[in-house]
Design an enzyme around this catalytic site. Structure first.
Site, mmCIF file in Angstrom:
data_model
loop_
_atom_site.group_PDB
_atom_site.id
_atom_site.type_symbol
_atom_site.label_atom_id
_atom_site.label_comp_id
_atom_site.label_asym_id
_atom_site.label_seq_id
_atom_site.Cartn_x
_atom_site.Cartn_y
_atom_site.Cartn_z
ATOM 1 N N ILE A 159 0.836 -1.204 0.000
ATOM 2 C CA ILE A 159 0.000 0.000 0.000
ATOM 3 C C ILE A 159 0.872 1.256 0.000
ATOM 4 O O ILE A 159 1.566 1.558 0.974
ATOM 5 C CB ILE A 159 -0.951 0.014 1.215
ATOM 6 C CG1 ILE A 159 -1.757 -1.300 1.260
ATOM 7 C CG2 ILE A 159 -1.872 1.228 1.141
ATOM 8 C CD1 ILE A 159 -2.493 -1.633 -0.023
ATOM 9 N N GLU A 242 -5.553 5.171 -13.468
ATOM 10 C CA GLU A 242 -4.287 4.756 -12.873
ATOM 11 C C GLU A 242 -3.327 4.243 -13.943
ATOM 12 O O GLU A 242 -2.131 4.555 -13.928
ATOM 13 C CB GLU A 242 -4.527 3.669 -11.823
ATOM 14 C CG GLU A 242 -3.262 3.219 -11.104
ATOM 15 C CD GLU A 242 -3.510 2.137 -10.070
ATOM 16 O OE1 GLU A 242 -2.558 1.766 -9.368
ATOM 17 O OE2 GLU A 242 -4.668 1.649 -9.972
#
Length: 379
Positions: A159, A242
């Protein structure tokens, strides 16, 4: 070379970002790489000059723009610092906030967005799990409703900004197996039961990366983003943007490596002549620039099509694969031209070379991208 879509307004904004990068980032990037994270003050500085809020609603502190090319300009100019980790961490709000903007309630937007867009807080996206990354429909982190809270249990890994994030957009299973049982939550970073472990990486050193552990985390029910069991749509809508951004980063970093190699070749002398006067080096430089120009043209075309409202999923998958493969080629050649200097820390090409693989893995591994493109094309 300007893109066909660039206007005077685009160019003025580009100059603003270029100046910020040169003055506020380049002198500090090596120290941040050594520290393993960016200072929160950088987020605030970037917000002050309009970088963080680009493309987000003005009502929540964003900077609405006439088109969606402005975020690509931000990425392209930040690449001049030669650090993919800088872009990943500073702009992690670019993947953490869109699901909230698209699906969240007004109250949730007002709670989360203003502080993040002002650089006072950091946002992250938490989808990937230890058991799998691209197979989002089979994620195992789950959330159950308990009164006016949801109780989260599970873990996330890889993450970006995970150690520093004040808000995490977390995917969890609230329903049956498959994509129809997934919900999204805006999870505060100080929620009891949340644990974080820092991950040590080959590249993206200044981008803090974490494994997150949710152990009976009680998240207020009003932190649900959109409707229960309807989070998969928000995740999928995120992916196109993205992947376009990752391709833009690959192109920008390749240009940075090329520029450094070209400058070195013009200055470095061997056997009485600059490297740039030797045919083998000149041909390498031409091949590098040809590859960059090809992917930049593809990037500009697809950015334009997305701006027109298209969703060219197959082409975006192929762009990401082509751009990241090109970066590996160009970065490798840049280090080769730089020779021993290109093997030393502090050299932009050395750092870029270490970071190439993460772009062909993150946002959907290249193998997954090929399979998705094939399905979209009906092959």
């Amino acid at each position: 070379m300007s893109a066909f879509w660039e206007t005077d307004e685009h160019r003025a904004f580009r100059e603003q970002v270029r100046r910020f990068t040169a003055e506020q980032i380049v002198p500090q990037i090596d120290a941040w790489e050594a520290d393993g994270e960016l200072p929160l003050s950088l987020h605030e500085q970037a917000a002050d000059v309009g970088l963080l809020g680009v493309g987000f609603p003005e009502a929540y502190g964003g900077l609405e723009t006439p088109d969606s090319f402005y975020p690509l300009i931000v990425i392209d100019e930040l690449c001049r610092a030669g650090s993919g980790g800088l872009i990943a961490s500073l702009l992690s709000l670019g993947i953490g906030l869109p699901p909230i903007v698209a699906l969240g309630s007004d109250a949730l937007k007002r709670r989360v967005l203003p502080d993040v867009l002002a650089g006072r807080k950091v946002s992250a996206l938490a989808i990937t799990e230890p058991s799998g990354g691209s197979d989002v429909a089979n994620l195992k982190t789950h959330a159950r409703r308990d009164g006016d809270h949801y109780v989260l249990n599970g873990s996330k890994t890889f993450i970006t900004s995970g150690m520093r994030a004040h808000w995490m957009t977390v995917a969890a299973r609230t329903g049956d197996a498959g994509m129809q049982g997934i919900s999204l939550f805006a999870v505060p970073g100080d929620v009891p039961g949340l644990g974080r472990t820092s991950l040590d990486k080959m590249g993206w050193r200044c981008s803090d990366t974490a494994t997150l552990y949710f152990e009976d985390c009680r998240v207020p029910a009003d932190c649900l983003i959109g409707q229960e069991n309807a989070g998969f749509l928000g995740i999928m809508r995120n992916f196109n943007g993205e992947r376009l951004a990752l391709a833009a980063q690959a192109v920008g970093l390749a240009q940075c490596a090329y520029d450094e190699a070209l400058d070195w070749a013009r200055q470095r002398e061997t056997f009485g002549r600059p490297l740039s006067q030797r045919q083998v080096i000149r041909h390498k430089l031409v091949d590098m620039l040809t590859a960059i120009a090809s992917q930049r043209a593809h990037l500009n075309e697809l950015a334009w099509r997305c701006e027109q409202g298209e969703a060219p999923i197959a082409e975006l998958c192929m762009l990401k694969n082509g751009a990241t493969a090109m970066l590996e080629q160009v970065a490798g050649e840049a280090v080769q031209i730089l020779g021993g200097a290109g093997y030393l820390r502090g050299c932009r090409s050395e750092r870029i070379f270490r970071e190439t693989k993460v772009l062909s893995i993150g946002g959907g591994a290249s193998e997954v991208m090929k399979d998705l493109a094939a399905r979209q094309l009906g092959l």
